[in-house]
Scaffold this motif. Structure first.
Motif, PDB file in Angstrom:
ATOM      1  N   VAL A  69       0.446  -0.722   0.530  1.00  0.00           N
ATOM      2  CA  VAL A  69      -0.253  -0.044   0.193  1.00  0.00           C
ATOM      3  C   VAL A  69       1.094   1.246  -0.305  1.00  0.00           C
ATOM      4  O   VAL A  69       0.365   2.400  -0.572  1.00  0.00           O
ATOM      5  CB  VAL A  69      -0.755  -0.032   1.382  1.00  0.00           C
ATOM      6  CG1 VAL A  69      -1.590   1.651   1.244  1.00  0.00           C
ATOM      7  CG2 VAL A  69      -1.466  -1.108   1.192  1.00  0.00           C
ATOM      8  N   LEU A  70       1.588   1.127   1.035  1.00  0.00           N
ATOM      9  CA  LEU A  70       3.162   2.271   1.062  1.00  0.00           C
ATOM     10  C   LEU A  70       3.773   2.582  -0.228  1.00  0.00           C
ATOM     11  O   LEU A  70       4.282   3.334  -0.573  1.00  0.00           O
ATOM     12  CB  LEU A  70       3.267   2.286   2.437  1.00  0.00           C
ATOM     13  CG  LEU A  70       2.075   2.228   3.339  1.00  0.00           C
ATOM     14  CD1 LEU A  70       3.012   2.653   4.319  1.00  0.00           C
ATOM     15  CD2 LEU A  70       1.484   3.428   3.063  1.00  0.00           C
ATOM     16  N   SER A 114      -1.760   8.490   7.641  1.00  0.00           N
ATOM     17  CA  SER A 114      -2.320   8.825   6.958  1.00  0.00           C
ATOM     18  C   SER A 114      -3.009   7.819   6.364  1.00  0.00           C
ATOM     19  O   SER A 114      -4.132   8.615   5.384  1.00  0.00           O
ATOM     20  CB  SER A 114      -1.492   9.887   6.882  1.00  0.00           C
ATOM     21  OG  SER A 114      -0.694   9.449   6.036  1.00  0.00           O
ATOM     22  N   ASN A 115      -2.566   6.527   5.864  1.00  0.00           N
ATOM     23  CA  ASN A 115      -3.367   5.569   4.755  1.00  0.00           C
ATOM     24  C   ASN A 115      -4.447   5.089   5.155  1.00  0.00           C
ATOM     25  O   ASN A 115      -4.154   3.856   4.550  1.00  0.00           O
ATOM     26  CB  ASN A 115      -2.235   4.891   3.701  1.00  0.00           C
ATOM     27  CG  ASN A 115      -1.645   6.171   2.675  1.00  0.00           C
ATOM     28  OD1 ASN A 115      -1.755   6.124   2.072  1.00  0.00           O
ATOM     29  ND2 ASN A 115      -0.707   6.915   3.575  1.00  0.00           N
TER      30      ASN A 115
END
Length: 539
Positions: A392-393, A483-484
């Motif tokens: 994801v990141l 933040s995600n």
């Protein structure tokens, strides 16, 4: 208080793994539900100081107590049956006994005397047994191994001496032994039991109750034969036939009449335990009205004893939700993603080492992307962070220093390297002789309001759960995670204790081991919630 304690010694014969721990737990449960205060002590004859350094493939699960002791897995049975917490005082090993005696000899505590098995080793054993029983009406003492093992001889001698010291009405000896079924002869054979009891009597211990383990029920004539050969009362041969669930054993013991000889030998009034709630839960284990399938992704699947507490915790949750939890074991070294499709939930347990890690990460990714209910425990939480960081990141080389000591983005790293937000090194750890450090035992966890974790724990602000791990989540990446959409829902000061995905039916990871505090009558909250959510999202 010490003289008021009654001692029940449980030994085993013929072979190991007969169920001495379940027998001890069952007897303790009956006594507790009859209104008595009960404690249990497990003696392990091996020379290891504790099982912390022993392979789970060989020894089974290492159970961790609230005070941080690494103990034999039978302590877990004791806690689950008696619905209470035990401590380091409820388990000791030959290694601890000899270490203590040798240290005292080096200090000159024995005033120059020659140190011998009798009396110095046996005195140390007796002193520990008495300390464990202090303040309780009953202490059940389970001796590991089998009668005849050379390492068990000092313990049997100590037990023999204690009977003389405490009086015959304060000490009861129970022997658990095998009555094998020989298919060719179509007969249950009593000779192994007779020889095992003869070995006990040879060293001066005459058991008053014999618990026979068998695949089939024993006839009245077979019981009488054993009673006559082993010199016990006719009602003191208790058959422990294989049960569909270990939690049925206390009920079976009542049916077999074990309470009468216990009361007679220990000079008690009649024992009348209230087993109504217990019986109801057992019936829900055996005949539930609902069912779910949980994928259990691990690497020790050939030996289920390695995950004993967690498997029992799933049983507890299922019983309290009237649900059968069908566990589908998935080998993380040979992961087959197609097996995950029809599951109602995926669980990745704790563990050590790099083996099988890629398969676990693939299973976690599958649960995240396909909205399958997920729970990651200890290593399972850490791998969920690594999977999120990688996929994801898009953080390159995201890993744990457990698997890659030189990784450039250590999402997980060693406890001893942990620096808090004020730049101070953390010291809330237990020093390990392996050279690293380990966080062991019970720690506080502060829960985030309105999180799935907080709701599972009935909106408590602080919970206490047990730990057993060397590595921690790196707080450097915390803001990036949050933040995600990956919430930090539990923490212990600056340590990340729990995570969860915000836009997912139920995707939770916890650094602690909730299975260590789960009991049949009080299942652990997050495991109960995991099963509840799997049921709600059943395919």
């Amino acid at each position: 208080m010490l003289n008021n304690t009654k001692y029940i010694f449980v030994t085993g014969g013929v072979l190991s793994s007969l169920g001495k721990g379940i027998s001890s737990s069952s007897i303790g449960t009956l006594l507790k539900n009859a209104g008595y205060s009960v404690s249990i002590l497990k003696i392990d004859p091996y020379i290891n100081v504790d099982p912390g350094t022993m392979s789970p493939l060989e020894h089974g699960e290492v159970f961790v107590t609230a005070d941080g002791a690494e103990t034999d897995l039978d302590i877990g049975h004791y806690e689950r049956f008696l619905n209470t917490s035990f401590s380091k005082n409820n388990n000791f090993t030959t290694g601890q006994i000899y270490l203590s005696v040798i240290e005292r000899e080096r200090k000159g505590d024995y005033l120059g005397k020659t140190i011998q098995i009798v009396p110095h080793i046996t005195d140390e054993i007796k002193a520990r047994i008495k300390r464990a029983g202090n303040g309780f009406e009953f202490l059940i003492v389970e001796l590991g191994g089998t009668v005849g093992d050379i390492e068990g001889m000092p313990y049997l001698e100590a037990m023999r001496q204690l009977k003389h010291e405490m009086g015959t009405h304060n000490v009861l000896s129970i022997h658990v032994t095998l009555v094998p079924y020989v298919k060719a002869a179509d007969e249950l054979k009593t000779k192994p039991t007779q020889h095992s009891v003869q070995e006990l009597r040879r060293i001066g211990i005459s058991p008053q109750i014999i618990i026979t383990r068998s695949e089939l029920p024993l006839s009245k004539d077979t019981k009488l034969k054993i009673a006559l050969a082993c010199d016990v009362d006719s009602d003191s041969v208790i058959n422990a036939e294989d049960a569909n669930t270990i939690y049925k054993c206390p009920i079976n013991f009542i049916s077999e009449g074990i309470l009468s000889p216990i009361a007679r030998v220990l000079s008690l009034s009649s024992l009348l335990p209230n087993m109504t709630e217990w019986d109801m839960l057992v019936k829900k284990i055996l005949s539930p009205t609902k069912n779910i399938s949980i994928g259990f992704v691990g690497k020790y699947l050939s030996l289920k004893e390695s995950y004993k507490s967690l498997l029992e915790a799933l049983t507890h949750a299922g019983a309290n939700l009237d649900t059968k939890v069908d566990v589908v074991f998935i080998d993380s070294e040979n992961i087959d993603l197609e097996k995950l499709y029809n599951l109602d939930g995926i669980l990745v347990p704790g563990g050590f080492g790099e083996r099988g890690i890629d398969g676990k990460i693939q299973a976690i990714q599958y649960a995240r992307e396909h909205n399958i209910v997920f729970l990651g425990i200890c290593l399972g939480m850490q791998l969920a962070l690594i999977e999120f960081a990688r996929n994801v990141l898009q953080i390159p080389n995201a890993n744990s220093t457990e698997f890659d000591k030189t990784c450039k983005n250590p999402i997980i790293y060693m406890i001893e390297d942990f620096i808090d937000s004020q730049g101070k090194k953390q010291v809330r750890t237990h020093n390990s002789p392996l050279g690293g450090t380990m966080r062991l035992g019970e720690y506080e966890c502060y829960l985030k309001n309105d999180s799935k974790l907080a709701k599972a724990y009935h909106n408590q602000k602080i919970i206490r759960e047990r730990h057993r791990h060397r590595y921690e989540a790196n707080p450097k990446y915390r803001d990036l995670f949050e933040s995600n959409g990956l919430m930090i829902s539990g923490e212990c000061n600056d340590l990340i204790e729990a995570i969860e995905l915000e836009n997912h039916p139920f995707f939770v990871g916890v650094q602690f081991h909730p299975e260590f505090t789960s009991r049949l009558q009080s299942p652990n909250a997050i495991i109960l919630e995991f099963v509840k959510q799997a049921l709600a999202h059943k395919k």
